[in-house]
Scaffold this motif. Structure first.
Motif, PDB file in Angstrom:
ATOM      1  N   GLU A   1     -29.411 -67.078 -97.222  1.00  0.00           N
ATOM      2  CA  GLU A   1     -29.545 -66.552 -95.855  1.00  0.00           C
ATOM      3  C   GLU A   1     -28.200 -65.906 -95.535  1.00  0.00           C
ATOM      4  N   GLY A   2     -28.155 -65.102 -94.488  1.00  0.00           N
ATOM      5  CA  GLY A   2     -26.909 -64.443 -94.114  1.00  0.00           C
ATOM      6  C   GLY A   2     -25.870 -65.448 -93.642  1.00  0.00           C
ATOM      7  N   GLY A   3     -24.618 -65.018 -93.634  1.00  0.00           N
ATOM      8  CA  GLY A   3     -23.550 -65.890 -93.164  1.00  0.00           C
ATOM      9  C   GLY A   3     -22.196 -65.307 -93.499  1.00  0.00           C
ATOM     10  N   LYS A   4     -21.194 -66.170 -93.413  1.00  0.00           N
ATOM     11  CA  LYS A   4     -19.832 -65.745 -93.681  1.00  0.00           C
ATOM     12  C   LYS A   4     -19.252 -66.601 -94.805  1.00  0.00           C
ATOM     13  N   VAL A   5     -18.677 -65.944 -95.791  1.00  0.00           N
ATOM     14  CA  VAL A   5     -18.069 -66.658 -96.913  1.00  0.00           C
ATOM     15  C   VAL A   5     -16.822 -67.367 -96.399  1.00  0.00           C
ATOM     16  N   TYR A   6     -16.782 -68.703 -96.524  1.00  0.00           N
ATOM     17  CA  TYR A   6     -15.597 -69.419 -96.041  1.00  0.00           C
ATOM     18  C   TYR A   6     -14.770 -70.015 -97.164  1.00  0.00           C
ATOM     19  N   PHE A   7     -15.290 -69.938 -98.389  1.00  0.00           N
ATOM     20  CA  PHE A   7     -14.481 -70.393 -99.525  1.00  0.00           C
ATOM     21  C   PHE A   7     -14.966 -69.696-100.786  1.00  0.00           C
ATOM     22  N   VAL A   8     -14.002 -69.242-101.595  1.00  0.00           N
ATOM     23  CA  VAL A   8     -14.336 -68.676-102.895  1.00  0.00           C
ATOM     24  C   VAL A   8     -13.559 -69.460-103.941  1.00  0.00           C
ATOM     25  N   GLY A   9     -14.293 -70.114-104.832  1.00  0.00           N
ATOM     26  CA  GLY A   9     -13.662 -70.891-105.893  1.00  0.00           C
ATOM     27  C   GLY A   9     -13.395 -69.994-107.089  1.00  0.00           C
ATOM     28  N   ASN A  10     -12.116 -69.667-107.292  1.00  0.00           N
ATOM     29  CA  ASN A  10     -11.748 -68.755-108.384  1.00  0.00           C
ATOM     30  C   ASN A  10     -11.169 -69.483-109.583  1.00  0.00           C
TER      31      ASN A  10
ATOM     32  N   VAL B   1     -23.621 -73.916-100.681  1.00  0.00           N
ATOM     33  CA  VAL B   1     -22.621 -73.773-101.741  1.00  0.00           C
ATOM     34  C   VAL B   1     -23.344 -73.469-103.052  1.00  0.00           C
ATOM     35  N   TYR B   2     -22.808 -72.498-103.796  1.00  0.00           N
ATOM     36  CA  TYR B   2     -23.421 -72.019-105.041  1.00  0.00           C
ATOM     37  C   TYR B   2     -22.387 -72.189-106.153  1.00  0.00           C
ATOM     38  N   SER B   3     -22.739 -72.932-107.206  1.00  0.00           N
ATOM     39  CA  SER B   3     -21.716 -73.351-108.178  1.00  0.00           C
ATOM     40  C   SER B   3     -22.008 -72.934-109.618  1.00  0.00           C
ATOM     41  N   HIS B   4     -20.937 -73.022-110.443  1.00  0.00           N
ATOM     42  CA  HIS B   4     -20.953 -72.840-111.910  1.00  0.00           C
ATOM     43  C   HIS B   4     -21.188 -71.403-112.361  1.00  0.00           C
ATOM     44  N   PHE B   5     -20.720 -70.435-111.590  1.00  0.00           N
ATOM     45  CA  PHE B   5     -20.917 -69.031-111.986  1.00  0.00           C
ATOM     46  C   PHE B   5     -20.274 -68.765-113.338  1.00  0.00           C
ATOM     47  N   LYS B   6     -20.810 -67.768-114.003  1.00  0.00           N
ATOM     48  CA  LYS B   6     -20.299 -67.362-115.318  1.00  0.00           C
ATOM     49  C   LYS B   6     -18.919 -66.716-115.210  1.00  0.00           C
ATOM     50  N   SER B   7     -18.725 -65.971-114.126  1.00  0.00           N
ATOM     51  CA  SER B   7     -17.512 -65.164-113.962  1.00  0.00           C
ATOM     52  C   SER B   7     -17.088 -65.222-112.494  1.00  0.00           C
ATOM     53  N   PRO B   8     -15.900 -64.705-112.177  1.00  0.00           N
ATOM     54  CA  PRO B   8     -15.435 -64.814-110.788  1.00  0.00           C
ATOM     55  C   PRO B   8     -16.460 -64.287-109.784  1.00  0.00           C
ATOM     56  N   PRO B   9     -16.560 -64.943-108.627  1.00  0.00           N
ATOM     57  CA  PRO B   9     -17.533 -64.523-107.615  1.00  0.00           C
ATOM     58  C   PRO B   9     -17.362 -63.062-107.193  1.00  0.00           C
TER      59      PRO B   9
ATOM     60  N   HIS C   1     -12.364 -75.929-111.975  1.00  0.00           N
ATOM     61  CA  HIS C   1     -12.786 -76.788-110.851  1.00  0.00           C
ATOM     62  C   HIS C   1     -14.137 -77.420-111.208  1.00  0.00           C
ATOM     63  N   PRO C   2     -14.393 -78.663-110.738  1.00  0.00           N
ATOM     64  CA  PRO C   2     -15.695 -79.282-111.056  1.00  0.00           C
ATOM     65  C   PRO C   2     -16.894 -78.368-110.758  1.00  0.00           C
ATOM     66  N   ASN C   3     -16.792 -77.545-109.706  1.00  0.00           N
ATOM     67  CA  ASN C   3     -17.886 -76.617-109.374  1.00  0.00           C
ATOM     68  C   ASN C   3     -17.751 -75.290-110.125  1.00  0.00           C
ATOM     69  N   GLY C   4     -16.709 -75.151-110.949  1.00  0.00           N
ATOM     70  CA  GLY C   4     -16.498 -73.876-111.631  1.00  0.00           C
ATOM     71  C   GLY C   4     -16.255 -72.762-110.637  1.00  0.00           C
ATOM     72  N   TYR C   5     -16.578 -71.551-111.030  1.00  0.00           N
ATOM     73  CA  TYR C   5     -16.553 -70.440-110.066  1.00  0.00           C
ATOM     74  C   TYR C   5     -17.647 -70.707-109.039  1.00  0.00           C
ATOM     75  N   HIS C   6     -17.277 -70.732-107.782  1.00  0.00           N
ATOM     76  CA  HIS C   6     -18.299 -71.041-106.781  1.00  0.00           C
ATOM     77  C   HIS C   6     -18.004 -70.376-105.439  1.00  0.00           C
ATOM     78  N   VAL C   7     -19.019 -70.362-104.575  1.00  0.00           N
ATOM     79  CA  VAL C   7     -18.946 -69.685-103.278  1.00  0.00           C
ATOM     80  C   VAL C   7     -19.539 -70.598-102.215  1.00  0.00           C
ATOM     81  N   LYS C   8     -18.866 -70.645-101.051  1.00  0.00           N
ATOM     82  CA  LYS C   8     -19.387 -71.410 -99.910  1.00  0.00           C
ATOM     83  C   LYS C   8     -19.659 -70.455 -98.746  1.00  0.00           C
ATOM     84  N   ILE C   9     -20.826 -70.573 -98.162  1.00  0.00           N
ATOM     85  CA  ILE C   9     -21.214 -69.711 -97.042  1.00  0.00           C
ATOM     86  C   ILE C   9     -21.470 -70.556 -95.805  1.00  0.00           C
TER      87      ILE C   9
END
Ligand SMILES: [Zn+2]
Length: 379
Positions: A255-264, A291-299, A268-276
């Motif tokens: 859903e829409g929102g604002k990114v408040y954290f980018v895990g680069n 929160v969306y976790s374990h991306f292959k590459s930087p968000p 990290h236990p969540n790997g590359y991840h994004v929090k909205i």
């Protein structure tokens, strides 16, 4: 062996999907964005731009002007209603308030209010005796401004009678920052699957930790109870036909929102991840977050970025504490989740009209895949 590839689609097993939107809100304060002041009918006709707003009086009676520039900003979901909140203090003889939707421009500069004109919106009960927050539903006004942002001239508050009754509120100039006027813009969130639509995706771990490999997943418990894992296998949305391996599946905002954290940090236990934050108000202690976790590459998004539903956040991967390529997605309310599946807000949160807790593995044979359809559209 072909039997193995006949997909079982979630909707068939888990009943009829029902659209169940949840509410979230943006809390806007005027601060540097807004303007407000009060003016008298006899003295102070030119207006006073100080720490208070006044409505009421006798003979010389007071009126207040207030405008929220943020009232027309885009909200993540669908606009539902709006409330003006004013903090009143030392109220002894409250007055009812007449509200007007202004149709002429004004500013905090002196005399501007002389030619004010407005549409009458109605009479509202005044605040109670004492001090506290006083809320007024201003949905119709905000709706109007959202349709015609250039006509957002704000509101005029006048006393319902000239009878020595009197309300006093903190203004946006008040040194009591947290007691300044607020606008609550309330909207419905309608979450979709975090993976591309037109397909159904294989669930591998359900909320609470039950996994299709038989090993209970500790990252779907406690404050991360409302987590789901999807693996890179899909079937057609109809559920008919073989399942296909997915390479570099895009992870999409539910859903829409604002990114408040980018895990680069891939370590990290969540790997590359994004929090909205779906509240978009820079306050993760209110409303829903995902929160969306374990991306292959930087968000693919940056902190502070506003994202829309379906926006590509990254690529499904295997970074962090992860043993295979998958997407781990978590929902929070007020920055966390309470209890083991007992959070009242998260218990009513649904994805594609299905409650998160109803994303279940096959109860008889957890390793037999169940696929859940997505209607999300890549943006
Ligand atoms: Zn997981």
């Amino acid at each position: 062996m072909y039997q193995k590839y006949i997909a079982v689609i979630g909707a068939l097993l888990c009943g009829v999907a029902v659209s169940r939107a949840v509410e979230d809100k943006m809390v806007l304060q005027p601060g540097p964005e807004g303007v407000d002041k009060w003016f008298g009918s006899y003295y102070n006709k030119q207006g006073v731009n100080n720490g208070i707003l006044r409505v009421g009086g006798w003979g010389d009676y007071y009126n207040s002007l207030i405008k929220f520039d943020g009232a027309t900003q885009t909200v993540p979901g669908s606009f539902k209603r709006a409330e003006l909140w004013l903090y009143h203090f030392n109220t002894t003889r409250p007055t009812d308030i007449n509200m007007w939707l202004l149709k002429t421009r004004w500013s905090e500069a002196p005399w501007d209010h002389a030619n004010l004109a407005g549409y009458y919106l109605g009479r509202y009960y005044g605040p109670s005796i004492g001090s506290g927050w006083y809320g007024i539903d201003i949905t119709s006004s905000v709706n109007y401004w959202r349709l015609a942002p250039s006509l957002n001239y704000g509101l005029l508050l006048t006393p319902a009678a000239n009878d020595n009754r009197y309300d006093e509120f903190y203004s946006s100039d008040s040194s009591s920052v947290t007691l300044r006027p607020k606008l609550h813009v309330i909207y419905d969130l309608d979450f979709k699957m975090p993976l591309p639509g037109g397909k159904a995706w294989k669930l591998t771990v359900e909320a609470g930790g039950k996994a299709n490999d038989g090993i209970d997943d500790p990252f779907h418990k406690g404050t991360t109870y409302y987590s789901l894992d999807f693996s890179p296998w899909s079937v057609q949305a109809s559920g008919i036909g073989p399942m296909y391996p997915e390479t570099d599946a895009p992870v999409l905002a539910m859903e829409g929102g604002k990114v408040y954290f980018v895990g680069n940090d891939p370590g990290h236990p969540n790997g590359y991840h994004v929090k909205i934050d779906h509240g978009c108000d820079n306050d993760t202690s209110s409303g829903f977050q995902t929160v969306y976790s374990h991306f292959k590459s930087p968000p693919l998004v940056t902190k502070g970025q506003i994202v829309i539903q379906g926006q590509k956040l990254g690529i499904m991967g295997n970074t962090g504490i992860s043993t295979a390529t998958h997407l781990h997605v978590t929902a929070y309310f007020q920055g966390t989740a309470s209890g083991e599946g007992t959070d009242p807000q998260l218990n009513q949160l649904s994805i594609e009209g299905r409650l998160i807790k109803d994303y279940k593995l096959n109860s008889l044979s957890p390793s037999t895949p169940i696929f859940y359809p997505s209607s999300n559209v890549i943006k």
